[in-house]
Design a protein around this motif. Structure first.
Motif, PDB file in Angstrom:
ATOM      1  N   VAL A 197      -4.344   6.863  -1.290  1.00  0.00           N
ATOM      2  CA  VAL A 197      -3.645   5.619  -0.964  1.00  0.00           C
ATOM      3  C   VAL A 197      -3.865   4.636  -2.103  1.00  0.00           C
ATOM      4  O   VAL A 197      -5.005   4.373  -2.502  1.00  0.00           O
ATOM      5  CB  VAL A 197      -4.143   5.029   0.369  1.00  0.00           C
ATOM      6  CG1 VAL A 197      -3.502   3.665   0.627  1.00  0.00           C
ATOM      7  CG2 VAL A 197      -3.833   5.982   1.515  1.00  0.00           C
ATOM      8  N   LEU A 198      -2.755   4.109  -2.629  1.00  0.00           N
ATOM      9  CA  LEU A 198      -2.809   3.113  -3.689  1.00  0.00           C
ATOM     10  C   LEU A 198      -2.734   1.728  -3.085  1.00  0.00           C
ATOM     11  O   LEU A 198      -1.867   1.443  -2.258  1.00  0.00           O
ATOM     12  CB  LEU A 198      -1.632   3.281  -4.656  1.00  0.00           C
ATOM     13  CG  LEU A 198      -1.471   4.621  -5.370  1.00  0.00           C
ATOM     14  CD1 LEU A 198      -0.277   4.558  -6.314  1.00  0.00           C
ATOM     15  CD2 LEU A 198      -2.723   5.012  -6.106  1.00  0.00           C
ATOM     16  N   GLU A 199      -3.633   0.866  -3.506  1.00  0.00           N
ATOM     17  CA  GLU A 199      -3.584  -0.558  -3.170  1.00  0.00           C
ATOM     18  C   GLU A 199      -2.931  -1.269  -4.356  1.00  0.00           C
ATOM     19  O   GLU A 199      -2.758  -0.676  -5.428  1.00  0.00           O
ATOM     20  CB  GLU A 199      -5.003  -1.102  -2.956  1.00  0.00           C
ATOM     21  CG  GLU A 199      -5.804  -0.367  -1.904  1.00  0.00           C
ATOM     22  CD  GLU A 199      -5.346  -0.625  -0.475  1.00  0.00           C
ATOM     23  OE1 GLU A 199      -4.608  -1.618  -0.256  1.00  0.00           O
ATOM     24  OE2 GLU A 199      -5.721   0.149   0.418  1.00  0.00           O
ATOM     25  N   GLU A 200      -2.564  -2.535  -4.186  1.00  0.00           N
ATOM     26  CA  GLU A 200      -1.920  -3.277  -5.268  1.00  0.00           C
ATOM     27  C   GLU A 200      -2.739  -3.192  -6.550  1.00  0.00           C
ATOM     28  O   GLU A 200      -3.949  -3.399  -6.540  1.00  0.00           O
ATOM     29  CB  GLU A 200      -1.719  -4.730  -4.860  1.00  0.00           C
ATOM     30  CG  GLU A 200      -0.670  -4.877  -3.776  1.00  0.00           C
ATOM     31  CD  GLU A 200      -0.385  -6.320  -3.404  1.00  0.00           C
ATOM     32  OE1 GLU A 200      -0.808  -7.243  -4.133  1.00  0.00           O
ATOM     33  OE2 GLU A 200       0.270  -6.530  -2.371  1.00  0.00           O
ATOM     34  N   GLY A 201      -2.077  -2.815  -7.647  1.00  0.00           N
ATOM     35  CA  GLY A 201      -2.722  -2.694  -8.942  1.00  0.00           C
ATOM     36  C   GLY A 201      -3.278  -1.309  -9.243  1.00  0.00           C
ATOM     37  O   GLY A 201      -3.634  -1.019 -10.382  1.00  0.00           O
ATOM     38  N   ASP A 202      -3.358  -0.437  -8.253  1.00  0.00           N
ATOM     39  CA  ASP A 202      -3.855   0.927  -8.472  1.00  0.00           C
ATOM     40  C   ASP A 202      -2.813   1.759  -9.202  1.00  0.00           C
ATOM     41  O   ASP A 202      -1.598   1.545  -9.062  1.00  0.00           O
ATOM     42  CB  ASP A 202      -4.199   1.614  -7.155  1.00  0.00           C
ATOM     43  CG  ASP A 202      -5.467   1.076  -6.514  1.00  0.00           C
ATOM     44  OD1 ASP A 202      -6.230   0.350  -7.187  1.00  0.00           O
ATOM     45  OD2 ASP A 202      -5.694   1.381  -5.325  1.00  0.00           O
ATOM     46  N   ARG A 233       0.872  -1.179   0.000  1.00  0.00           N
ATOM     47  CA  ARG A 233       0.000   0.000   0.000  1.00  0.00           C
ATOM     48  C   ARG A 233       0.905   1.223   0.000  1.00  0.00           C
ATOM     49  O   ARG A 233       1.866   1.284   0.766  1.00  0.00           O
ATOM     50  CB  ARG A 233      -0.891   0.033   1.244  1.00  0.00           C
ATOM     51  CG  ARG A 233      -1.859  -1.114   1.332  1.00  0.00           C
ATOM     52  CD  ARG A 233      -2.696  -1.057   2.609  1.00  0.00           C
ATOM     53  NE  ARG A 233      -3.639   0.046   2.507  1.00  0.00           N
ATOM     54  CZ  ARG A 233      -3.758   1.024   3.406  1.00  0.00           C
ATOM     55  NH1 ARG A 233      -3.010   1.044   4.487  1.00  0.00           N
ATOM     56  NH2 ARG A 233      -4.631   1.986   3.237  1.00  0.00           N
ATOM     57  N   TRP A 234       0.573   2.225  -0.789  1.00  0.00           N
ATOM     58  CA  TRP A 234       1.421   3.408  -0.951  1.00  0.00           C
ATOM     59  C   TRP A 234       0.597   4.677  -0.798  1.00  0.00           C
ATOM     60  O   TRP A 234      -0.454   4.821  -1.408  1.00  0.00           O
ATOM     61  CB  TRP A 234       2.059   3.396  -2.338  1.00  0.00           C
ATOM     62  CG  TRP A 234       3.003   2.263  -2.506  1.00  0.00           C
ATOM     63  CD1 TRP A 234       2.698   0.981  -2.907  1.00  0.00           C
ATOM     64  CD2 TRP A 234       4.388   2.287  -2.263  1.00  0.00           C
ATOM     65  NE1 TRP A 234       3.823   0.223  -2.922  1.00  0.00           N
ATOM     66  CE2 TRP A 234       4.883   0.993  -2.530  1.00  0.00           C
ATOM     67  CE3 TRP A 234       5.277   3.268  -1.842  1.00  0.00           C
ATOM     68  CZ2 TRP A 234       6.221   0.665  -2.393  1.00  0.00           C
ATOM     69  CZ3 TRP A 234       6.614   2.941  -1.705  1.00  0.00           C
ATOM     70  CH2 TRP A 234       7.071   1.650  -1.976  1.00  0.00           C
ATOM     71  N   ALA A 235       1.105   5.612  -0.004  1.00  0.00           N
ATOM     72  CA  ALA A 235       0.507   6.942   0.083  1.00  0.00           C
ATOM     73  C   ALA A 235       1.190   7.806  -0.967  1.00  0.00           C
ATOM     74  O   ALA A 235       2.420   7.865  -1.033  1.00  0.00           O
ATOM     75  CB  ALA A 235       0.708   7.548   1.461  1.00  0.00           C
ATOM     76  N   VAL A 236       0.404   8.434  -1.810  1.00  0.00           N
ATOM     77  CA  VAL A 236       0.908   9.417  -2.774  1.00  0.00           C
ATOM     78  C   VAL A 236       0.367  10.756  -2.304  1.00  0.00           C
ATOM     79  O   VAL A 236      -0.847  10.953  -2.199  1.00  0.00           O
ATOM     80  CB  VAL A 236       0.432   9.120  -4.208  1.00  0.00           C
ATOM     81  CG1 VAL A 236       0.980  10.153  -5.177  1.00  0.00           C
ATOM     82  CG2 VAL A 236       0.844   7.708  -4.626  1.00  0.00           C
ATOM     83  N   GLU A 268       5.087   7.149   0.032  1.00  0.00           N
ATOM     84  CA  GLU A 268       5.437   6.462   1.271  1.00  0.00           C
ATOM     85  C   GLU A 268       4.858   5.054   1.253  1.00  0.00           C
ATOM     86  O   GLU A 268       3.669   4.863   0.980  1.00  0.00           O
ATOM     87  CB  GLU A 268       4.886   7.216   2.476  1.00  0.00           C
ATOM     88  CG  GLU A 268       5.194   6.540   3.788  1.00  0.00           C
ATOM     89  CD  GLU A 268       4.559   7.225   4.986  1.00  0.00           C
ATOM     90  OE1 GLU A 268       4.767   6.721   6.106  1.00  0.00           O
ATOM     91  OE2 GLU A 268       3.858   8.242   4.808  1.00  0.00           O
ATOM     92  N   ASN A 269       5.702   4.074   1.551  1.00  0.00           N
ATOM     93  CA  ASN A 269       5.268   2.693   1.700  1.00  0.00           C
ATOM     94  C   ASN A 269       4.522   2.583   3.033  1.00  0.00           C
ATOM     95  O   ASN A 269       5.097   2.813   4.089  1.00  0.00           O
ATOM     96  CB  ASN A 269       6.490   1.767   1.676  1.00  0.00           C
ATOM     97  CG  ASN A 269       6.151   0.327   1.968  1.00  0.00           C
ATOM     98  OD1 ASN A 269       5.002  -0.077   1.981  1.00  0.00           O
ATOM     99  ND2 ASN A 269       7.176  -0.469   2.204  1.00  0.00           N
ATOM    100  N   LEU A 270       3.244   2.235   3.001  1.00  0.00           N
ATOM    101  CA  LEU A 270       2.440   2.132   4.209  1.00  0.00           C
ATOM    102  C   LEU A 270       2.378   0.705   4.753  1.00  0.00           C
ATOM    103  O   LEU A 270       1.866   0.487   5.849  1.00  0.00           O
ATOM    104  CB  LEU A 270       1.010   2.618   3.944  1.00  0.00           C
ATOM    105  CG  LEU A 270       0.863   4.072   3.502  1.00  0.00           C
ATOM    106  CD1 LEU A 270      -0.599   4.365   3.177  1.00  0.00           C
ATOM    107  CD2 LEU A 270       1.394   5.017   4.557  1.00  0.00           C
ATOM    108  N   ALA A 271       2.864  -0.252   3.999  1.00  0.00           N
ATOM    109  CA  ALA A 271       2.778  -1.660   4.391  1.00  0.00           C
ATOM    110  C   ALA A 271       4.018  -2.077   5.182  1.00  0.00           C
ATOM    111  O   ALA A 271       5.056  -1.411   5.148  1.00  0.00           O
ATOM    112  CB  ALA A 271       2.628  -2.533   3.153  1.00  0.00           C
ATOM    113  N   GLU A 272       3.914  -3.183   5.887  1.00  0.00           N
ATOM    114  CA  GLU A 272       5.054  -3.754   6.594  1.00  0.00           C
ATOM    115  C   GLU A 272       6.053  -4.294   5.578  1.00  0.00           C
ATOM    116  O   GLU A 272       5.667  -4.887   4.572  1.00  0.00           O
ATOM    117  CB  GLU A 272       4.594  -4.895   7.509  1.00  0.00           C
ATOM    118  CG  GLU A 272       3.778  -4.445   8.693  1.00  0.00           C
ATOM    119  CD  GLU A 272       4.615  -3.717   9.737  1.00  0.00           C
ATOM    120  OE1 GLU A 272       5.768  -4.120   9.960  1.00  0.00           O
ATOM    121  OE2 GLU A 272       4.099  -2.748  10.313  1.00  0.00           O
TER     122      GLU A 272
END
Length: 93
Positions: free
Chosen positions: A25-30, A11-14, A43-47
């Motif tokens: 927030v982008l989820e996989e494939g967004d 998950r990524w915050a743009v 920013e990488n929001l995932a672990e």
């Protein structure tokens, strides 16, 4: 330049705006496309480590324009900027 970002994993915050006041927030494939001249951060929001694909458009990569607050923090840490907007070390050696 125009940039397109694709969340491959995680998950990524743009964020965009002078101080990152807008966010999606982008989820996989967004996918998101950011036009030229818009301040942006990611920013990488995932672990853990994840992948985000960035595609730069156009023939001219342009130059980086740093937000004033980022430039001020960089200078306090010994980082300056050349005429092309590249970060350069200001300290010794």
């Amino acid at each position: 330049t125009e940039e397109v970002f694709i969340a491959i994993t995680g998950r990524w915050a743009v964020r965009w705006g002078e101080e990152g006041e807008d966010e999606v927030v982008l989820e996989e494939g967004d996918v998101i496309s950011v036009p030229p001249g818009v301040m942006r951060s990611l920013e990488n929001l995932a672990e853990g480590r994840h992948r985000l694909l960035a595609i730069v458009g156009g023939r001219d990569p342009g130059r980086v324009t740093w937000a004033r607050s980022v430039a001020e923090r960089g200078k306090r840490a010994g980082v300056g900027f050349d005429d092309h907007g590249n970060a350069v070390h200001l300290g010794p050696g």
